[in-house]
Write a protein that holds these residues in place. Structure first.
Motif, PDB file in Angstrom:
ATOM      1  N   ILE A  45     -16.549  -5.323   8.447  1.00  0.00           N
ATOM      2  CA  ILE A  45     -16.259  -3.899   8.632  1.00  0.00           C
ATOM      3  C   ILE A  45     -15.877  -3.987  10.038  1.00  0.00           C
ATOM      4  N   GLU A  46     -16.423  -4.602  10.923  1.00  0.00           N
ATOM      5  CA  GLU A  46     -16.055  -4.480  12.451  1.00  0.00           C
ATOM      6  C   GLU A  46     -14.879  -5.542  12.942  1.00  0.00           C
ATOM      7  N   SER A  47     -14.277  -5.985  11.879  1.00  0.00           N
ATOM      8  CA  SER A  47     -13.032  -6.730  12.436  1.00  0.00           C
ATOM      9  C   SER A  47     -11.866  -5.820  13.029  1.00  0.00           C
ATOM     10  N   SER A  48     -11.383  -6.663  14.109  1.00  0.00           N
ATOM     11  CA  SER A  48     -10.251  -5.638  14.739  1.00  0.00           C
ATOM     12  C   SER A  48      -8.928  -5.922  14.268  1.00  0.00           C
ATOM     13  N   PRO A  49      -8.029  -5.132  13.686  1.00  0.00           N
ATOM     14  CA  PRO A  49      -6.882  -5.588  13.349  1.00  0.00           C
ATOM     15  C   PRO A  49      -5.823  -5.748  14.339  1.00  0.00           C
ATOM     16  N   SER A  50      -4.835  -6.452  13.939  1.00  0.00           N
ATOM     17  CA  SER A  50      -3.639  -6.578  15.055  1.00  0.00           C
ATOM     18  C   SER A  50      -3.311  -5.327  15.716  1.00  0.00           C
ATOM     19  N   PRO A  51      -3.044  -5.433  17.031  1.00  0.00           N
ATOM     20  CA  PRO A  51      -2.350  -4.330  17.879  1.00  0.00           C
ATOM     21  C   PRO A  51      -1.091  -3.889  17.278  1.00  0.00           C
ATOM     22  N   ASN A  52      -0.364  -4.764  16.498  1.00  0.00           N
ATOM     23  CA  ASN A  52       0.898  -4.672  16.310  1.00  0.00           C
ATOM     24  C   ASN A  52       1.161  -4.296  14.885  1.00  0.00           C
ATOM     25  N   THR A  53       1.912  -3.161  14.435  1.00  0.00           N
ATOM     26  CA  THR A  53       2.168  -2.683  13.109  1.00  0.00           C
ATOM     27  C   THR A  53       3.200  -3.513  12.518  1.00  0.00           C
ATOM     28  N   LEU A  54       2.975  -4.109  11.585  1.00  0.00           N
ATOM     29  CA  LEU A  54       4.101  -5.098  10.789  1.00  0.00           C
ATOM     30  C   LEU A  54       4.742  -4.162   9.802  1.00  0.00           C
ATOM     31  N   THR A  55       4.175  -3.166   9.251  1.00  0.00           N
ATOM     32  CA  THR A  55       4.696  -2.438   8.244  1.00  0.00           C
ATOM     33  C   THR A  55       5.512  -1.369   8.756  1.00  0.00           C
ATOM     34  N   THR A  56       6.963  -1.261   8.324  1.00  0.00           N
ATOM     35  CA  THR A  56       7.920  -0.373   8.775  1.00  0.00           C
ATOM     36  C   THR A  56       7.507   1.288   8.271  1.00  0.00           C
ATOM     37  N   ILE A  57       7.592   2.035   9.486  1.00  0.00           N
ATOM     38  CA  ILE A  57       7.261   3.420   9.151  1.00  0.00           C
ATOM     39  C   ILE A  57       8.530   4.353   9.059  1.00  0.00           C
ATOM     40  N   THR A 351      -5.607  17.553  10.978  1.00  0.00           N
ATOM     41  CA  THR A 351      -5.371  16.454  11.559  1.00  0.00           C
ATOM     42  C   THR A 351      -6.006  15.156  11.128  1.00  0.00           C
ATOM     43  N   VAL A 352      -6.739  15.371   9.877  1.00  0.00           N
ATOM     44  CA  VAL A 352      -7.361  14.140   9.397  1.00  0.00           C
ATOM     45  C   VAL A 352      -7.025  14.216   7.894  1.00  0.00           C
ATOM     46  N   PRO A 353      -6.770  13.216   7.287  1.00  0.00           N
ATOM     47  CA  PRO A 353      -6.292  13.104   5.814  1.00  0.00           C
ATOM     48  C   PRO A 353      -7.454  12.859   4.996  1.00  0.00           C
ATOM     49  N   THR A 354      -7.343  12.997   3.847  1.00  0.00           N
ATOM     50  CA  THR A 354      -8.486  12.849   2.869  1.00  0.00           C
ATOM     51  C   THR A 354      -8.971  11.179   2.635  1.00  0.00           C
ATOM     52  N   ASN A 355      -9.875  11.108   2.195  1.00  0.00           N
ATOM     53  CA  ASN A 355     -10.310   9.526   2.055  1.00  0.00           C
ATOM     54  C   ASN A 355      -9.481   9.199   0.779  1.00  0.00           C
ATOM     55  N   ALA A 356      -9.059   9.804  -0.207  1.00  0.00           N
ATOM     56  CA  ALA A 356      -7.988   9.295  -1.197  1.00  0.00           C
ATOM     57  C   ALA A 356      -6.723   8.956  -0.506  1.00  0.00           C
ATOM     58  N   GLU A 357      -6.149   9.949   0.257  1.00  0.00           N
ATOM     59  CA  GLU A 357      -4.703   9.553   0.969  1.00  0.00           C
ATOM     60  C   GLU A 357      -5.165   8.137   1.805  1.00  0.00           C
ATOM     61  N   VAL A 358      -6.005   8.142   2.385  1.00  0.00           N
ATOM     62  CA  VAL A 358      -6.192   6.747   3.310  1.00  0.00           C
ATOM     63  C   VAL A 358      -6.313   5.697   2.487  1.00  0.00           C
ATOM     64  N   ASN A 359      -7.141   5.567   1.268  1.00  0.00           N
ATOM     65  CA  ASN A 359      -7.090   4.511   0.377  1.00  0.00           C
ATOM     66  C   ASN A 359      -5.777   4.307  -0.257  1.00  0.00           C
ATOM     67  N   ASP A 360      -4.969   5.500  -0.504  1.00  0.00           N
ATOM     68  CA  ASP A 360      -3.695   5.419  -1.131  1.00  0.00           C
ATOM     69  C   ASP A 360      -2.772   4.334  -0.417  1.00  0.00           C
ATOM     70  N   LEU A 361      -2.659   4.823   0.840  1.00  0.00           N
ATOM     71  CA  LEU A 361      -1.796   4.443   1.916  1.00  0.00           C
ATOM     72  C   LEU A 361      -2.068   2.923   2.118  1.00  0.00           C
ATOM     73  N   ILE A 362      -3.291   2.490   2.093  1.00  0.00           N
ATOM     74  CA  ILE A 362      -3.836   1.060   2.656  1.00  0.00           C
ATOM     75  C   ILE A 362      -3.524   0.156   1.353  1.00  0.00           C
ATOM     76  N   ASN A 363      -3.789   0.647   0.315  1.00  0.00           N
ATOM     77  CA  ASN A 363      -3.460   0.089  -1.133  1.00  0.00           C
ATOM     78  C   ASN A 363      -2.159  -0.129  -1.253  1.00  0.00           C
ATOM     79  N   THR A 364      -1.372   0.473  -0.951  1.00  0.00           N
ATOM     80  CA  THR A 364       0.360   0.270  -0.937  1.00  0.00           C
ATOM     81  C   THR A 364       0.568  -0.626  -0.162  1.00  0.00           C
ATOM     82  N   VAL A 365      -0.181  -0.655   1.026  1.00  0.00           N
ATOM     83  CA  VAL A 365       0.287  -2.008   2.202  1.00  0.00           C
ATOM     84  C   VAL A 365      -0.026  -3.284   1.598  1.00  0.00           C
ATOM     85  N   MET A 366      -1.200  -3.110   1.186  1.00  0.00           N
ATOM     86  CA  MET A 366      -1.854  -4.434   0.344  1.00  0.00           C
ATOM     87  C   MET A 366      -1.220  -4.931  -0.729  1.00  0.00           C
ATOM     88  N   ASP A 367      -0.590  -4.026  -1.549  1.00  0.00           N
ATOM     89  CA  ASP A 367       0.310  -4.434  -2.748  1.00  0.00           C
ATOM     90  C   ASP A 367       1.379  -5.120  -2.317  1.00  0.00           C
TER      91      ASP A 367
END
Length: 549
Positions: A45-57, A351-367
């Motif tokens: 949980i405490e892992s730090s992600p990379s400061p560089n976004t690899l996925t294109t927005i 200003t804050v998305p729902t939990n479902a939206e957060v999980n949806d986007l992250i799962n798309t990246v992981m897919d």
């Protein structure tokens, strides 16, 4: 007595980072475990992600976009804009594209150290589309009608009702409804309203409302399983393509793709209109196209997964399977993907998305998607906040990918005999994973070597240094790739490679990608006539590698 003389002028020792990375950085331990359960159980949980976004927005924009907004998009890290020419004249389309390009130019000149920013311009075609008629206004303020759940309604093709849609009878501009059978479904307004067919009459169908909602004028109608239109492009789409070619867009999204023949006819038309340098992406938005993915993928430059449209055919409960199928097939084939799923839509007002939206986007990246398309930027007042929030979520998802297994499986699929450019790119990615490289610098002309490297999913950014702006913008779609256009004149080949490398190093320092002591992989062409980067070297970044800003 020791008589050794120590010089006062001895240079200070440079300490190189030979030690392995800490486990709490970028989920490093979990990413290289040998089995799935070990990978999952070692995520921190405490892992730090990379400061560089690899996925294109990618961001959706309105027709009235301004150059100042595009500058802000560039500042926020968006590297793609998606737009349409619906309802615009040629002059209005040209003005919109001019504003985009002027905004990119201003950002490059003022805030990017005069380095041309690679912003991909993507034209979205509408395709053949069924829509409802206009609501019959019984009062001056009426704009909607209500279709309650379990009520009944006629859906007609009779033009008499084109401007007289009521709660009892809805007009649609296509006769495909007459080909339906009992219990077939009709979806109105992107699935907000679901109708089930009870019977089919001469020029209308009688339906029960399974899912009710309010309906406005000229809303999209979706009929699952029935292709709309008899050919690939409408006359209106052909005109939009001609406009896009004249305005030099980088990518065109082709809707309603069903098979390779369908897509090839579009490519042939674009070629005859002198648009061969434009990348064509197939929109997967129907079940016919989904079933024919293996036939479609070889002939396309990339794939755009339209989840909202596709979900109306496969069902909302199975769209996650469709996403995994499409993205995995594209990853195996080495085709870039853009995924659209109405991400962070609640941020239109919040200003804050729902939990479902957060999980949806992250799962798309992981897919395995290369690019996330945010259409919420067309409506939200906090556009930049949406982009920054999406980038943060992408970095979390990227860090949690099981890199060991992903690279191993992609590598196994590349069975001999393969292209030498692809083979050396596989070796480059493996070295970068083993050595925890901070970046891969690729000196390339067409972008071929950079694409091959990105295909095998390194964990670090790929700085692709090219001379042609078109090549740079096409590369920006890929995950991992940061495409940089080098515009200084060529002195000689060896000096040019050295200059482009220093250019990449300086850019990496300014953007926080490279720091003193980081390991960098360098790919270049040993001879100008080889055609791909065939020489790999490894070095550590020292203070002398940085050019003062």
């Amino acid at each position: 007595m020791d008589s050794t003389i120590v010089s006062d002028t001895e240079e200070p020792c440079v300490v190189y980072p030979w030690e392995p990375c800490y486990d709490n950085e970028m989920q490093m331990k979990a990413s290289f475990e040998d089995n799935y359960l070990d990978h999952m159980s070692n995520l921190k949980i405490e892992s730090s992600p990379s400061p560089n976004t690899l996925t294109t927005i990618a961001c959706g924009i309105q027709h009235n976009v301004t150059r100042s907004l595009i500058e802000e998009f560039c500042e926020s890290g968006a590297s793609m804009v998606i737009f349409d020419f619906n309802g615009l004249s040629f002059d209005q389309s040209r003005k919109m594209v001019y504003e985009i390009r002027q905004g990119v130019f201003n950002y490059s000149l003022k805030k990017n150290n005069r380095v041309p920013y690679s912003m991909t311009l993507v034209l979205d075609l509408e395709g053949s589309c069924i829509t409802t008629g206009s609501i019959f206004h019984t009062t001056t303020t009426q704009r909607l009608i209500e279709l309650p759940t379990n009520s009944h309604v006629y859906v007609t093709n009779d033009v008499e009702y084109k401007f007289k849609c009521t709660e009892d009878r809805i007009y649609v501009n296509s006769d495909v409804i007459l080909r339906l059978k009992t219990n077939d479904r009709i979806y109105l307004d992107y699935g907000k309203i679901e109708l089930a067919v009870i019977r089919v009459d001469e020029d209308e169908v009688y339906c029960v409302v399974k899912r009710g909602e309010f309906l406005g004028s000229k809303k999209v109608v979706h009929v699952p399983g029935i292709p709309v239109g008899s050919k690939a492009l409408t006359k209106l789409d052909e005109e939009k393509i001609r406009t896009g070619i004249q305005l030099k867009v980088d990518v065109i999204l082709v809707p309603g793709v069903r098979n390779s023949v369908f897509f090839d006819s579009v490519r042939k038309f674009v070629g005859t209109e002198r648009g061969r340098d434009i990348s064509l992406y197939a929109k997967i938005d129907n079940t016919v196209g989904l079933e024919n993915m293996d036939d479609i993928i070889p002939g396309v430059d990339g794939v755009f997964l339209n989840r909202p449209n596709l979900s109306m055919e496969v069902g909302h409960d199975k769209i996650f399977l469709a996403q995994k199928i499409v993205l995995s097939k594209c990853n195996l084939a080495g085709k870039p993907t853009i995924t659209y799923g109405e991400y962070l839509s609640s941020m239109e007002v919040s200003t804050v998305p729902t939990n479902a939206e957060v999980n949806d986007l992250i799962n798309t990246v992981m897919d395995g998607t290369d690019c996330i398309y945010l259409d919420v930027t067309m409506r939200s007042e906090n556009k930049l906040h949406c982009i920054q929030y999406a980038a943060t979520l992408c970095r979390q998802g990227e860090a949690a990918i099981w890199e060991q297994q992903l690279f191993t499986e992609l590598n196994k699929k590349s069975k001999p005999k393969i292209d030498p450019a692809q083979a050396i790119s596989i070796g480059c990615v493996e070295v970068s994973l083993k050595c925890h490289a901070a970046a891969i610098i690729v000196i390339t002309t067409s972008g071929l070597s950079a694409r091959y490297i990105a295909r095998y999913r390194p964990r670090c950014p790929v700085l692709a240094i090219v001379r042609h702006g078109k090549s740079a913008r096409k590369l920006s779609v890929w995950r991992n790739i940061i495409a940089l256009q080098y515009i200084d004149p060529i002195e000689n080949v060896s000096k040019d490679i050295e200059n482009r490398t220093r250019f990449a190093m300086d850019f990496g320092r300014r953007k926080g990608i490279l720091h003193q002591g980081d390991l960098v992989l360098h790919m270049k062409c040993s001879e100008q006539s080889v055609g791909f980067a065939n020489t790999m070297s490894v070095f550590y970044v020292s203070a002398g590698d940085f050019v003062s800003a």
